[in-house]
Design a protein around this motif. Sequence first.
Motif, PDB file in Angstrom:
ATOM      1  N   GLN B  37      33.389  -8.635 117.266  1.00 16.98           N
ATOM      2  CA  GLN B  37      33.179  -7.772 118.428  1.00 16.98           C
ATOM      3  C   GLN B  37      34.019  -8.283 119.586  1.00 16.98           C
ATOM      4  N   ASN B  38      34.820  -7.394 120.132  1.00 17.16           N
ATOM      5  CA  ASN B  38      35.614  -7.721 121.321  1.00 17.16           C
ATOM      6  C   ASN B  38      34.921  -7.173 122.550  1.00 17.16           C
ATOM      7  N   SER B  39      34.824  -7.991 123.574  1.00 15.64           N
ATOM      8  CA  SER B  39      34.382  -7.539 124.898  1.00 15.64           C
ATOM      9  C   SER B  39      33.081  -6.739 124.878  1.00 15.64           C
ATOM     10  N   GLY B  40      32.131  -7.116 124.038  1.00 13.33           N
ATOM     11  CA  GLY B  40      30.821  -6.484 124.034  1.00 13.33           C
ATOM     12  C   GLY B  40      30.808  -5.027 123.638  1.00 13.33           C
ATOM     13  N   ARG B  41      31.821  -4.588 122.941  1.00 14.54           N
ATOM     14  CA  ARG B  41      31.862  -3.181 122.501  1.00 14.54           C
ATOM     15  C   ARG B  41      31.657  -3.070 121.006  1.00 14.54           C
ATOM     16  N   GLY B  42      32.309  -2.109 120.360  1.00 17.09           N
ATOM     17  CA  GLY B  42      32.057  -1.834 118.956  1.00 17.09           C
ATOM     18  C   GLY B  42      32.395  -2.997 118.050  1.00 17.09           C
ATOM     19  N   LEU B  43      31.684  -3.071 116.938  1.00 14.56           N
ATOM     20  CA  LEU B  43      31.935  -4.125 115.959  1.00 14.56           C
ATOM     21  C   LEU B  43      32.909  -3.640 114.896  1.00 14.56           C
ATOM     22  N   VAL B  44      33.673  -4.573 114.380  1.00 11.65           N
ATOM     23  CA  VAL B  44      34.634  -4.267 113.322  1.00 11.65           C
ATOM     24  C   VAL B  44      34.293  -5.113 112.105  1.00 11.65           C
ATOM     25  N   HIS B  45      34.176  -4.451 110.965  1.00 11.44           N
ATOM     26  CA  HIS B  45      33.873  -5.154 109.723  1.00 11.44           C
ATOM     27  C   HIS B  45      35.047  -6.037 109.314  1.00 11.44           C
ATOM     28  N   LEU B  46      34.748  -7.280 108.965  1.00 12.02           N
ATOM     29  CA  LEU B  46      35.791  -8.207 108.536  1.00 12.02           C
ATOM     30  C   LEU B  46      35.788  -8.407 107.029  1.00 12.02           C
ATOM     31  N   ILE B  47      34.633  -8.748 106.492  1.00 13.48           N
ATOM     32  CA  ILE B  47      34.591  -9.129 105.086  1.00 13.48           C
ATOM     33  C   ILE B  47      33.151  -9.066 104.600  1.00 13.48           C
ATOM     34  N   LEU B  48      32.984  -8.770 103.318  1.00 10.07           N
ATOM     35  CA  LEU B  48      31.680  -8.724 102.683  1.00 10.07           C
ATOM     36  C   LEU B  48      31.703  -9.641 101.470  1.00 10.07           C
ATOM     37  N   ILE B  49      30.658 -10.406 101.316  1.00 10.20           N
ATOM     38  CA  ILE B  49      30.543 -11.264 100.140  1.00 10.20           C
ATOM     39  C   ILE B  49      29.208 -10.957  99.464  1.00 10.20           C
ATOM     40  N   ARG B  50      29.239 -10.778  98.162  1.00 15.66           N
ATOM     41  CA  ARG B  50      28.031 -10.415  97.418  1.00 15.66           C
ATOM     42  C   ARG B  50      27.271 -11.677  97.020  1.00 15.66           C
ATOM     43  N   SER B  51      26.016 -11.478  96.700  1.00 12.26           N
ATOM     44  CA  SER B  51      25.148 -12.631  96.426  1.00 12.26           C
ATOM     45  C   SER B  51      25.584 -13.411  95.190  1.00 12.26           C
TER      46      SER B  51
END
Lengths: 113, 113
Positions: B37-51
């Motif tokens: 999240q930049n500057s308290g605004r929208g979030l951007v998905h970076l990466i997902l890791i499964r269990s």
Amino acid sequence: GAGVSQSPSNKVTEKGKDVELRCDPISGHTALYWYRQSLGQGLEFLIYFQGNSAPDKSGLPSDRFSAERTGGSVSTLTIQRTQQEDSAVYLCASSLPDSETQYFGPGTRLLVL
Amino acid sequence: SQQGEEDPQALSIQEGENATMNCSYKTSINNLQWYRQNSGRGLVHLILIRSNEREKHSGRLRVTLDTSKKSSSLLITASRAADTASYFCATDLFSSGNTPLVFGKGTRLSVIA
């Protein structure tokens, strides 16, 4: 393509007034989520829509909060009789069916005076 | 209550150094995601890791997951000033399908040029 959009970007209101926050999800995204981000509380889930199913309202903090989603697309979050503790950034996200990745809008910064 | 808790809360490094952020969670998960999240605004998905995965890479990002310790780490290698942001881990609220996410309070990363 267009991302998730939210309006207004900023909203200042007086305590006791009602506010409506709007979210336009990405086309084709059947799931839509509302979150609230306030200082010291992090990101909290508020409500979740999945297709035409009844929304999951388990995260709504009080009955002053409600949301609807018309035509499976645009969603409106309504806060009635706003209180100062409602001041926060309200974030909307959407996702494809059965996808864990959520795409967030830029948020609406709400300030209740 | 928050599912994920990141540490450190804040991290300041020089450009070119590596940044490591950690996340702990409380209950069993299907997968864990990291958002920025930049500057308290929208979030951007970076990466997902499964269990069932232990490590995953995406560009300069490396994520590890230890389900026995209920913890994950995000490593950003060769950091840049543009990496300055808040980073959040997120886990599923529900066990299947589209699900709201439960976020930690985030790590605020500052990369100094």
